[in-house]
Design a protein around this motif. Structure first.
Motif, PDB file in Angstrom:
ATOM      1  N   LEU A 103       0.841  -1.188   0.000  1.00 27.96           N
ATOM      2  CA  LEU A 103       0.000   0.000   0.000  1.00 27.96           C
ATOM      3  C   LEU A 103       0.881   1.245   0.000  1.00 27.96           C
ATOM      4  O   LEU A 103       1.798   1.355   0.814  1.00 27.96           O
ATOM      5  CB  LEU A 103      -0.907   0.041   1.231  1.00 27.96           C
ATOM      6  N   VAL A 104       0.624   2.156  -0.909  1.00 27.61           N
ATOM      7  CA  VAL A 104       1.213   3.496  -0.828  1.00 27.61           C
ATOM      8  C   VAL A 104       0.060   4.430  -0.515  1.00 27.61           C
ATOM      9  O   VAL A 104      -0.789   4.696  -1.375  1.00 27.61           O
ATOM     10  CB  VAL A 104       1.926   3.891  -2.127  1.00 27.61           C
ATOM     11  N   MET A 105       0.007   4.867   0.728  1.00 26.49           N
ATOM     12  CA  MET A 105      -1.182   5.583   1.190  1.00 26.49           C
ATOM     13  C   MET A 105      -0.866   6.980   1.718  1.00 26.49           C
ATOM     14  O   MET A 105       0.179   7.209   2.334  1.00 26.49           O
ATOM     15  CB  MET A 105      -1.892   4.780   2.287  1.00 26.49           C
ATOM     16  N   TYR A 106      -1.762   7.900   1.423  1.00 26.13           N
ATOM     17  CA  TYR A 106      -1.722   9.193   2.083  1.00 26.13           C
ATOM     18  C   TYR A 106      -2.075   8.965   3.552  1.00 26.13           C
ATOM     19  O   TYR A 106      -2.947   8.151   3.876  1.00 26.13           O
ATOM     20  CB  TYR A 106      -2.728  10.156   1.456  1.00 26.13           C
ATOM     21  N   GLU A 107      -1.407   9.666   4.427  1.00 24.71           N
ATOM     22  CA  GLU A 107      -1.664   9.484   5.854  1.00 24.71           C
ATOM     23  C   GLU A 107      -3.135   9.707   6.197  1.00 24.71           C
ATOM     24  O   GLU A 107      -3.687   9.034   7.067  1.00 24.71           O
ATOM     25  CB  GLU A 107      -0.775  10.424   6.671  1.00 24.71           C
ATOM     26  N   GLU A 108      -3.783  10.616   5.473  1.00 20.27           N
ATOM     27  CA  GLU A 108      -5.191  10.894   5.751  1.00 20.27           C
ATOM     28  C   GLU A 108      -6.119   9.747   5.334  1.00 20.27           C
ATOM     29  O   GLU A 108      -7.293   9.715   5.731  1.00 20.27           O
ATOM     30  CB  GLU A 108      -5.645  12.198   5.075  1.00 20.27           C
ATOM     31  N   ASP A 109      -5.603   8.787   4.564  1.00 21.65           N
ATOM     32  CA  ASP A 109      -6.403   7.599   4.246  1.00 21.65           C
ATOM     33  C   ASP A 109      -6.751   6.815   5.511  1.00 21.65           C
ATOM     34  O   ASP A 109      -7.723   6.039   5.519  1.00 21.65           O
ATOM     35  CB  ASP A 109      -5.654   6.685   3.281  1.00 21.65           C
ATOM     36  N   THR A 110      -5.981   7.027   6.570  1.00 21.26           N
ATOM     37  CA  THR A 110      -6.278   6.388   7.854  1.00 21.26           C
ATOM     38  C   THR A 110      -7.680   6.760   8.323  1.00 21.26           C
ATOM     39  O   THR A 110      -8.387   5.939   8.919  1.00 21.26           O
ATOM     40  CB  THR A 110      -5.242   6.833   8.918  1.00 21.26           C
ATOM     41  N   PHE A 111      -8.094   8.006   8.063  1.00 17.13           N
ATOM     42  CA  PHE A 111      -9.443   8.450   8.432  1.00 17.13           C
ATOM     43  C   PHE A 111     -10.484   7.572   7.748  1.00 17.13           C
ATOM     44  O   PHE A 111     -11.463   7.145   8.366  1.00 17.13           O
ATOM     45  CB  PHE A 111      -9.651   9.920   8.053  1.00 17.13           C
ATOM     46  N   HIS A 112     -10.262   7.282   6.473  1.00 14.71           N
ATOM     47  CA  HIS A 112     -11.234   6.474   5.725  1.00 14.71           C
ATOM     48  C   HIS A 112     -11.275   5.036   6.265  1.00 14.71           C
ATOM     49  O   HIS A 112     -12.354   4.437   6.358  1.00 14.71           O
ATOM     50  CB  HIS A 112     -10.888   6.453   4.242  1.00 14.71           C
ATOM     51  N   VAL A 113     -10.104   4.488   6.620  1.00 16.28           N
ATOM     52  CA  VAL A 113     -10.063   3.139   7.201  1.00 16.28           C
ATOM     53  C   VAL A 113     -10.914   3.106   8.470  1.00 16.28           C
ATOM     54  O   VAL A 113     -11.745   2.211   8.661  1.00 16.28           O
ATOM     55  CB  VAL A 113      -8.618   2.704   7.520  1.00 16.28           C
ATOM     56  N   LEU A 114     -10.725   4.099   9.329  1.00 17.21           N
ATOM     57  CA  LEU A 114     -11.471   4.152  10.583  1.00 17.21           C
ATOM     58  C   LEU A 114     -12.955   4.425  10.343  1.00 17.21           C
ATOM     59  O   LEU A 114     -13.816   3.936  11.081  1.00 17.21           O
ATOM     60  CB  LEU A 114     -10.882   5.228  11.496  1.00 17.21           C
ATOM     61  N   ASN A 115     -13.247   5.186   9.305  1.00 13.76           N
ATOM     62  CA  ASN A 115     -14.636   5.539   9.002  1.00 13.76           C
ATOM     63  C   ASN A 115     -15.449   4.322   8.544  1.00 13.76           C
ATOM     64  O   ASN A 115     -16.674   4.342   8.587  1.00 13.76           O
ATOM     65  CB  ASN A 115     -14.678   6.633   7.930  1.00 13.76           C
ATOM     66  N   THR A 116     -14.750   3.275   8.097  1.00 15.60           N
ATOM     67  CA  THR A 116     -15.452   2.035   7.740  1.00 15.60           C
ATOM     68  C   THR A 116     -15.778   1.197   8.972  1.00 15.60           C
ATOM     69  O   THR A 116     -16.584   0.271   8.895  1.00 15.60           O
ATOM     70  CB  THR A 116     -14.603   1.179   6.779  1.00 15.60           C
ATOM     71  N   CYS A 117     -15.142   1.535  10.096  1.00 11.68           N
ATOM     72  CA  CYS A 117     -15.351   0.769  11.338  1.00 11.68           C
ATOM     73  C   CYS A 117     -16.101   1.550  12.405  1.00 11.68           C
ATOM     74  O   CYS A 117     -16.706   0.958  13.301  1.00 11.68           O
ATOM     75  CB  CYS A 117     -13.993   0.331  11.905  1.00 11.68           C
ATOM     76  N   PHE A 118     -16.038   2.883  12.351  1.00 10.77           N
ATOM     77  CA  PHE A 118     -16.683   3.732  13.346  1.00 10.77           C
ATOM     78  C   PHE A 118     -17.604   4.720  12.635  1.00 10.77           C
ATOM     79  O   PHE A 118     -17.246   5.260  11.591  1.00 10.77           O
ATOM     80  CB  PHE A 118     -15.642   4.495  14.170  1.00 10.77           C
ATOM     81  N   SER A 119     -18.739   4.978  13.213  1.00 11.20           N
ATOM     82  CA  SER A 119     -19.734   5.822  12.549  1.00 11.20           C
ATOM     83  C   SER A 119     -19.587   7.306  12.862  1.00 11.20           C
ATOM     84  O   SER A 119     -20.070   8.152  12.112  1.00 11.20           O
ATOM     85  CB  SER A 119     -21.147   5.368  12.934  1.00 11.20           C
ATOM     86  N   GLY A 120     -18.916   7.650  13.952  1.00 12.46           N
ATOM     87  CA  GLY A 120     -18.862   9.049  14.365  1.00 12.46           C
ATOM     88  C   GLY A 120     -17.603   9.763  13.926  1.00 12.46           C
ATOM     89  O   GLY A 120     -16.488   9.353  14.260  1.00 12.46           O
ATOM     90  N   ILE A 121     -17.752  10.854  13.152  1.00 10.69           N
ATOM     91  CA  ILE A 121     -16.600  11.652  12.706  1.00 10.69           C
ATOM     92  C   ILE A 121     -15.898  12.284  13.896  1.00 10.69           C
ATOM     93  O   ILE A 121     -14.667  12.315  13.970  1.00 10.69           O
ATOM     94  CB  ILE A 121     -17.058  12.719  11.694  1.00 10.69           C
ATOM     95  N   ALA A 122     -16.672  12.789  14.853  1.00 12.44           N
ATOM     96  CA  ALA A 122     -16.080  13.398  16.052  1.00 12.44           C
ATOM     97  C   ALA A 122     -15.227  12.375  16.806  1.00 12.44           C
ATOM     98  O   ALA A 122     -14.166  12.719  17.340  1.00 12.44           O
ATOM     99  CB  ALA A 122     -17.176  13.947  16.956  1.00 12.44           C
TER     100      ALA A 122
END
Length: 310
Positions: A103-122
């Motif tokens: 994987l060559v990932m932008y660090e902010e892609d971590t947000f998307h990974v977490l967003n698939t597991c957690f529903s709250g942006i806050a």
């Protein structure tokens, strides 16, 4: 002349076939993997010089592992001409051909990974804030950049809820823009990502492992390791140096060849000597020792009772 960093090398197309960059696929691959091996620039450069790195690939594969290279690490690998070296490209090609997902990932892609597991942006933004507070140092690049951007600093460290879904992207992009030659930003941002990902509940321990030969990066990661253990309650993060992975490969019976181990160590050593943090058979405490690559290879392949920590 001051080096100018870009998060995409001009010859990125030469590795496009070998790596995964799609954010949806990145999220799916990270979640499904048993182990995520994050490369830092130092270890990547050392490993790309190994004549036959297949034993390292075999270890990663046996662990159910994938390789993760963040964009800031890619920036550190590039020359002043913003080009990946042919050695970088060849190493990625070999890894891909061995069947390792990269994987060559932008660090902010971590947000998307977490967003698939957690529903709250806050909730995810709070994970980002907590990770940044843990990984940054008082004199490091993150601190310097945030001190020059009071609005972003307030957003990252605010105590209340932050429901802005663009926060992670803005934070990491601002960090990469402030990248300076010789700083530790690549390792620090990788540590932030690993801290954030540790919030995903896993069955196995030590899912996120930094491949590094930089003792400073290990000291930085140690804060993350302790913080994750204390506040998340699981052992999710660790680091492996090249000497350590050599011992792990011997233990897994991937290689027991002294000459092969010596060749791996020589690829990244200075004058054929390395510093290891270890304990030998009857020693009560580990300590740092300087040994030749030949002596090291003999010790770990000879059933001497040595244990390599770093």
């Amino acid at each position: 002349m001051k080096k100018v960093y870009h998060d995409t090398p001009d010859n990125f197309a030469e590795i496009q076939t070998y790596v995964i960059t799609n954010v949806e696929e990145i999220a799916r691959t990270i979640i499904q993997a048993d182990r995520c091996f994050f490369y830092d620039a130092c270890a990547f450069r050392n490993h790309m010089r190994i004549l036959n790195p297949e034993c390292i690939f075999e270890y990663i594969k046996r662990m159910g592992g994938i390789v993760v290279i963040t964009r800031c690490i890619v920036m550190e690998l590039c020359s002043n001409d913003n080009l990946l070296w042919k050695e970088h490209i060849r190493y990625l090609e070999k890894m891909y051909q061995y069947g390792i997902k990269i994987l060559v990932m932008y660090e902010e892609d971590t947000f998307h990974v977490l967003n698939t597991c957690f529903s709250g942006i806050a909730q995810i933004n709070l994970m980002l804030s907590f990770a940044v507070k843990t990984a940054k140092s008082k004199t490091g690049t993150i601190e310097t950049i945030l001190n020059n951007n009071s609005i972003l600093k307030k957003e990252i460290f605010i105590s209340g809820e932050n429901k802005d879904s663009s926060l992670a992207k803005r934070f990491f992009r601002e960090m990469r823009k402030g990248k300076m030659s010789g700083d530790d930003l690549g390792e620090t941002l990788a540590a932030v990502c690993m801290h954030m990902l540790s919030n995903i509940r896993e069955i196995m321990e030590f899912k996120y492992i930094l491949l590094t030969d930089d003792k400073g990066a290990i000291a930085l990661l140690d804060k993350v390791i302790k913080n994750v253990k204390q506040h998340i309650g699981r052992r999710c993060v660790s680091a492996i140096t090249t000497p350590k992975i050599c011992q792990l490969m011997v233990q897994e019976h991937i290689t027991e060849n002294k000459d092969e181990i010596e060749s791996i160590i020589n690829a990244g050593s200075i004058g054929g000597f390395i510093k290891i943090y270890c304990s030998e058979q009857y020693e009560l405490m580990p300590c740092e020792k300087t040994v030749s690559s030949g002596e090291f290879a003999k010790k770990i392949t000879g059933n001497t009772g040595i244990k390599i920590y770093l």
